[in-house]
Design a protein around this motif. Structure first.
Motif, PDB file in Angstrom:
ATOM      1  N   TRP A 188       0.812  -1.212   0.000  1.00 40.84           N
ATOM      2  CA  TRP A 188       0.000   0.000   0.000  1.00 40.84           C
ATOM      3  C   TRP A 188       0.849   1.266   0.000  1.00 40.84           C
ATOM      4  N   GLU A 189       2.058   1.179   0.508  1.00 38.88           N
ATOM      5  CA  GLU A 189       2.976   2.308   0.370  1.00 38.88           C
ATOM      6  C   GLU A 189       3.244   2.582  -1.101  1.00 38.88           C
ATOM      7  N   ARG A 190       3.451   1.511  -1.881  1.00 38.88           N
ATOM      8  CA  ARG A 190       3.682   1.648  -3.318  1.00 38.88           C
ATOM      9  C   ARG A 190       2.423   2.157  -4.024  1.00 38.88           C
ATOM     10  N   LEU A 191       1.277   1.571  -3.727  1.00 33.94           N
ATOM     11  CA  LEU A 191       0.047   1.988  -4.401  1.00 33.94           C
ATOM     12  C   LEU A 191      -0.283   3.446  -4.091  1.00 33.94           C
ATOM     13  N   ASP A 192      -0.054   3.874  -2.869  1.00 35.55           N
ATOM     14  CA  ASP A 192      -0.279   5.278  -2.525  1.00 35.55           C
ATOM     15  C   ASP A 192       0.667   6.192  -3.305  1.00 35.55           C
ATOM     16  N   TRP A 193       1.895   5.734  -3.513  1.00 33.75           N
ATOM     17  CA  TRP A 193       2.863   6.514  -4.294  1.00 33.75           C
ATOM     18  C   TRP A 193       2.359   6.704  -5.725  1.00 33.75           C
ATOM     19  N   PHE A 194       1.836   5.636  -6.325  1.00 35.44           N
ATOM     20  CA  PHE A 194       1.314   5.742  -7.691  1.00 35.44           C
ATOM     21  C   PHE A 194       0.045   6.583  -7.735  1.00 35.44           C
ATOM     22  N   GLU A 195      -0.813   6.436  -6.741  1.00 35.43           N
ATOM     23  CA  GLU A 195      -2.024   7.259  -6.686  1.00 35.43           C
ATOM     24  C   GLU A 195      -1.656   8.738  -6.677  1.00 35.43           C
ATOM     25  N   ASP A 196      -0.670   9.096  -5.901  1.00 37.47           N
ATOM     26  CA  ASP A 196      -0.257  10.497  -5.813  1.00 37.47           C
ATOM     27  C   ASP A 196       0.383  10.963  -7.118  1.00 37.47           C
ATOM     28  N   ARG A 197       1.241  10.142  -7.699  1.00 35.74           N
ATOM     29  CA  ARG A 197       1.935  10.515  -8.937  1.00 35.74           C
ATOM     30  C   ARG A 197       0.947  10.726 -10.078  1.00 35.74           C
ATOM     31  N   LEU A 198      -0.063   9.883 -10.148  1.00 38.22           N
ATOM     32  CA  LEU A 198      -0.979   9.905 -11.289  1.00 38.22           C
ATOM     33  C   LEU A 198      -2.089  10.937 -11.154  1.00 38.22           C
ATOM     34  N   LYS A 199      -2.119  11.650 -10.056  1.00 38.60           N
ATOM     35  CA  LYS A 199      -3.085  12.739  -9.929  1.00 38.60           C
ATOM     36  C   LYS A 199      -2.770  13.885 -10.887  1.00 38.60           C
ATOM     37  N   SER A 200      -1.499  14.058 -11.225  1.00 39.31           N
ATOM     38  CA  SER A 200      -1.086  15.231 -12.006  1.00 39.31           C
ATOM     39  C   SER A 200      -0.466  14.886 -13.351  1.00 39.31           C
ATOM     40  N   GLN A 201      -0.335  13.606 -13.673  1.00 40.89           N
ATOM     41  CA  GLN A 201       0.198  13.233 -14.984  1.00 40.89           C
ATOM     42  C   GLN A 201      -0.539  12.014 -15.502  1.00 40.89           C
ATOM     43  N   ARG A 202      -0.707  11.981 -16.811  1.00 41.91           N
ATOM     44  CA  ARG A 202      -1.553  10.928 -17.406  1.00 41.91           C
ATOM     45  C   ARG A 202      -0.858   9.572 -17.400  1.00 41.91           C
ATOM     46  N   TYR A 203       0.445   9.557 -17.648  1.00 39.44           N
ATOM     47  CA  TYR A 203       1.190   8.307 -17.702  1.00 39.44           C
ATOM     48  C   TYR A 203       2.332   8.331 -16.682  1.00 39.44           C
ATOM     49  N   LEU A 204       2.925   7.192 -16.456  1.00 41.52           N
ATOM     50  CA  LEU A 204       3.901   7.090 -15.377  1.00 41.52           C
ATOM     51  C   LEU A 204       5.194   7.853 -15.650  1.00 41.52           C
ATOM     52  N   VAL A 205       5.634   7.834 -16.907  1.00 42.77           N
ATOM     53  CA  VAL A 205       6.883   8.500 -17.268  1.00 42.77           C
ATOM     54  C   VAL A 205       6.665   9.251 -18.576  1.00 42.77           C
ATOM     55  N   GLY A 206       6.941  10.554 -18.589  1.00 46.81           N
ATOM     56  CA  GLY A 206       6.737  11.321 -19.802  1.00 46.81           C
ATOM     57  C   GLY A 206       5.261  11.503 -20.110  1.00 46.81           C
ATOM     58  N   ASP A 207       4.969  11.856 -21.365  1.00 49.80           N
ATOM     59  CA  ASP A 207       3.586  12.149 -21.730  1.00 49.80           C
ATOM     60  C   ASP A 207       3.002  11.137 -22.714  1.00 49.80           C
ATOM     61  N   THR A 208       3.662   9.967 -22.805  1.00 49.69           N
ATOM     62  CA  THR A 208       3.151   8.889 -23.652  1.00 49.69           C
ATOM     63  C   THR A 208       3.232   7.564 -22.892  1.00 49.69           C
ATOM     64  N   ILE A 209       2.595   6.555 -23.450  1.00 51.08           N
ATOM     65  CA  ILE A 209       2.667   5.215 -22.868  1.00 51.08           C
ATOM     66  C   ILE A 209       4.095   4.687 -23.006  1.00 51.08           C
ATOM     67  N   THR A 210       4.623   4.130 -21.921  1.00 46.52           N
ATOM     68  CA  THR A 210       5.955   3.533 -21.959  1.00 46.52           C
ATOM     69  C   THR A 210       5.919   2.143 -21.317  1.00 46.52           C
ATOM     70  N   GLU A 211       7.074   1.528 -21.303  1.00 45.06           N
ATOM     71  CA  GLU A 211       7.250   0.227 -20.666  1.00 45.06           C
ATOM     72  C   GLU A 211       6.769   0.239 -19.219  1.00 45.06           C
ATOM     73  N   ALA A 212       6.899   1.371 -18.543  1.00 45.47           N
ATOM     74  CA  ALA A 212       6.463   1.460 -17.151  1.00 45.47           C
ATOM     75  C   ALA A 212       4.963   1.224 -17.033  1.00 45.47           C
ATOM     76  N   ASP A 213       4.182   1.810 -17.928  1.00 46.80           N
ATOM     77  CA  ASP A 213       2.732   1.616 -17.907  1.00 46.80           C
ATOM     78  C   ASP A 213       2.364   0.174 -18.246  1.00 46.80           C
ATOM     79  N   VAL A 214       3.089  -0.397 -19.198  1.00 45.46           N
ATOM     80  CA  VAL A 214       2.847  -1.794 -19.573  1.00 45.46           C
ATOM     81  C   VAL A 214       3.054  -2.712 -18.381  1.00 45.46           C
ATOM     82  N   ARG A 215       4.010  -2.410 -17.541  1.00 43.26           N
ATOM     83  CA  ARG A 215       4.313  -3.261 -16.385  1.00 43.26           C
ATOM     84  C   ARG A 215       3.286  -3.107 -15.267  1.00 43.26           C
TER      85      ARG A 215
END
Length: 328
Positions: A188-215
């Protein structure tokens, strides 16, 4: 710690590369990717193959959702045999590579069709190599899922993604209360980190889909259907985490992601195979999946799913999953 689940991460690390440095050069039609719709690690490879348009150069075998201690099997195919490899169990390809292969028979795996031998089951490297070594065979308009300028950040985020991918298993297969509670807190520490990160950006890294989103996507897609209850990851459901739920729906509705998901096979695998966790083998009817197609609103954050590229076309007829309205 006593009772902690520890994943065996020793895989066959032979690589299929453009220069064939390991003896296996990239060649259209030579290899077969074997997946199971149920498996999140295999789901990654299926997504990348779709996004890059490799269907015509890398065929795909699909194992059934239920396996025994020996191996994944091809019980979805006529006669219970993979139509290209001619085998009933993936184990046979591993034993052709090493008759005394001592580890688990895992998907995804890539098999050399002429010899029938498994080349690799290194799931993390498989997608990276499809993205970087198979470029000569990518479809026109294929996205760059691992841009050179973003690779360091993708690698950093991927470490946290693995904390979710593997963290749900650490919760589900913990055999002591202490090990479970530690795994639960870390997840849940990890999931909370992603919840916070994704509040302000559409994808995990950069502004397009990357390997990070696929994972990350395969774990999120399975969360409410399996991990929340079956693996005791039940602080919240995915649908109760606004940013993560919208992000996952965004990807699900993007060609190449949701069209690789079969909720029926996912649930059948986990609830039938894991008898230590679910002794009855009863498969739940829920949850309701109709919400997956509701508007996600993520467009307001900007970003372009495929960058300068284009969406993939529809999957081949033999690889289509049930329509969302019939899934459950």
């Amino acid at each position: 710690m006593a009772g902690e689940f520890k994943r065996d991460q020793n895989y066959i690390t032979t690589r299929i590369t453009a220069d064939g440095r390991d003896g296996y050069p990239v060649e259209p039609g030579r290899y077969r990717l074997v997946i199971a719709r149920a498996c999140p690690w295999a789901n990654r490879a299926a997504i990348v193959r779709r996004l890059l348009g490799l269907e015509d150069v890398l065929s795909m075998g699909i194992a059934g959702p239920v396996h025994d201690e020996r191996s994944w099997s091809f019980d979805l195919d006529p006669g219970g045999k993979d139509p290209v490899l001619g085998i009933e169990r993936l184990q046979e390809a591993f034993f052709k590579r090493d008759p005394e292969y001592p580890r688990g028979i895992t998907v995804p795996a890539i098999v050399d069709i002429p010899t029938g031998r498994v080349v690799t089951n290194d799931f993390a490297q498989i997608t990276l190599d499809l993205e970087t070594e198979w470029t000569a065979h990518h479809r026109e308009g294929a996205p760059d899922l691992c841009p050179e300028r973003l690779r360091d950040e993708i690698d950093e985020v991927a470490v946290k993604v693995f904390g979710v991918n593997n963290g749900v298993y650490k919760c589900g297969f913990a055999s002591t209360q202490e090990a479970y509670e530690q795994a639960y807190r870390e997840l849940w520490e990890r999931l909370d980190w992603f919840e916070d990160r994704l509040k302000s950006q559409r994808y995990l890294v950069g502004d397009t889909i990357t390997e990070a989103d696929v994972r990350l996507f395969p774990s999120l897609a399975r969360f409410d259907a399996v991990y929340h209850g079956h693996f005791k990851c039940n602080r919240q459901k995915l649908i109760e985490m606004p940013a993560l739920w919208a992000y996952t729906r965004d990807l699900f509705q993007t060609p190449g992601f949701g069209d690789t998901i079969d909720f029926g096979q996912i649930k059948e695998h986990y609830y039938v195979v894991h008898r230590v966790v679910n002794p009855s083998g009863i498969v739940p009817l829920g949850p309701d999946v109709s919400g997956w197609l509701t508007p996600h609103g993520r467009e307001q954050l900007g970003g372009r799913p495929f960058g300068d590229g284009t969406p993939p076309g529809p999957p081949p007829p033999a690889e289509r999953v049930p329509d969302i309205t019939s899934r459950g």
